[in-house]
Design a protein around this motif. Sequence first.
Motif, PDB file in Angstrom:
ATOM      1  N   LYS A  60       3.863  10.040   7.921  1.00  0.00           N
ATOM      2  CA  LYS A  60       3.500  10.019   6.503  1.00  0.00           C
ATOM      3  C   LYS A  60       4.734  10.322   5.644  1.00  0.00           C
ATOM      4  O   LYS A  60       4.999   9.630   4.656  1.00  0.00           O
ATOM      5  N   HIS A  61       5.511  11.338   6.041  1.00  0.00           N
ATOM      6  CA  HIS A  61       6.727  11.694   5.317  1.00  0.00           C
ATOM      7  C   HIS A  61       7.740  10.538   5.365  1.00  0.00           C
ATOM      8  O   HIS A  61       8.388  10.221   4.359  1.00  0.00           O
ATOM      9  N   LYS A  66      10.611   6.125   2.540  1.00  0.00           N
ATOM     10  CA  LYS A  66      10.913   4.693   2.433  1.00  0.00           C
ATOM     11  C   LYS A  66      10.447   4.140   1.099  1.00  0.00           C
ATOM     12  O   LYS A  66      11.140   3.338   0.480  1.00  0.00           O
ATOM     13  N   GLN A  67       9.279   4.591   0.649  1.00  0.00           N
ATOM     14  CA  GLN A  67       8.757   4.116  -0.630  1.00  0.00           C
ATOM     15  C   GLN A  67       9.658   4.573  -1.776  1.00  0.00           C
ATOM     16  O   GLN A  67       9.971   3.804  -2.676  1.00  0.00           O
ATOM     17  N   LEU A  74       9.621  -6.380   3.586  1.00  0.00           N
ATOM     18  CA  LEU A  74      10.493  -7.550   3.494  1.00  0.00           C
ATOM     19  C   LEU A  74      11.957  -7.154   3.604  1.00  0.00           C
ATOM     20  O   LEU A  74      12.732  -7.790   4.326  1.00  0.00           O
ATOM     21  N   SER A  75      12.337  -6.080   2.902  1.00  0.00           N
ATOM     22  CA  SER A  75      13.744  -5.655   2.984  1.00  0.00           C
ATOM     23  C   SER A  75      14.064  -5.144   4.382  1.00  0.00           C
ATOM     24  O   SER A  75      15.173  -5.345   4.877  1.00  0.00           O
ATOM     25  N   GLU A  76      13.116  -4.476   5.031  1.00  0.00           N
ATOM     26  CA  GLU A  76      13.327  -4.042   6.417  1.00  0.00           C
ATOM     27  C   GLU A  76      13.513  -5.238   7.331  1.00  0.00           C
ATOM     28  O   GLU A  76      14.398  -5.251   8.187  1.00  0.00           O
TER      29      GLU A  76
END
Length: 185
Positions: A60-61, A66-67, A74-76
Amino acid sequence: MEARQQGLLEKQPLQEVDEDVVAALSNSVSDEEREEMQVELDKLEEEISTLRQVLTAKEKHHAELKQKLGVNPLSEFRQNFNKSWHEMQTSTAYRKTQETFSTAGQKASAALSNVGTAISRKFGDMRNSSSFKSFEEKVESTVSTLKSKVGVPSNSGGSFEEVLSSTAHVSAQVTPAVATKLAEQ
């Protein structure tokens, strides 16, 4: 032979065999050892549960970070693709394949160049042949005849290209009425 096949075809439930093995093993374990094993099993299950909770919290963290960084699927994907592409390009197999294709391209280019030279040479030989010269003379004669009938001044002694060019020019000037008149003569 039938008795042998029958032995292979006999069905004994797998559970019964497993239960027999378990019963034999449990007879060899004392009650005190069994309690210790049960306590250890309970501890392991509790640790597994705790680890699952910790992992869930960390996932969750991870997602929150990442958010906040603006990293989306998409960027990943793009980043993973670029990394994989770079790794592939730096691999030995890729470099060897690239070198092989480069060599093949150079050889193909040289071969096509040789073919082009051979074709040019053949056209030159053909142009100098007696049958081509005869054809060229016939075309020049026909063009001169057409020019005289149409009334275009004739430039004698022109090259084959000039004759073809002037023929095209004359053909463009010939009207259907003139063409009919020429056909009648």
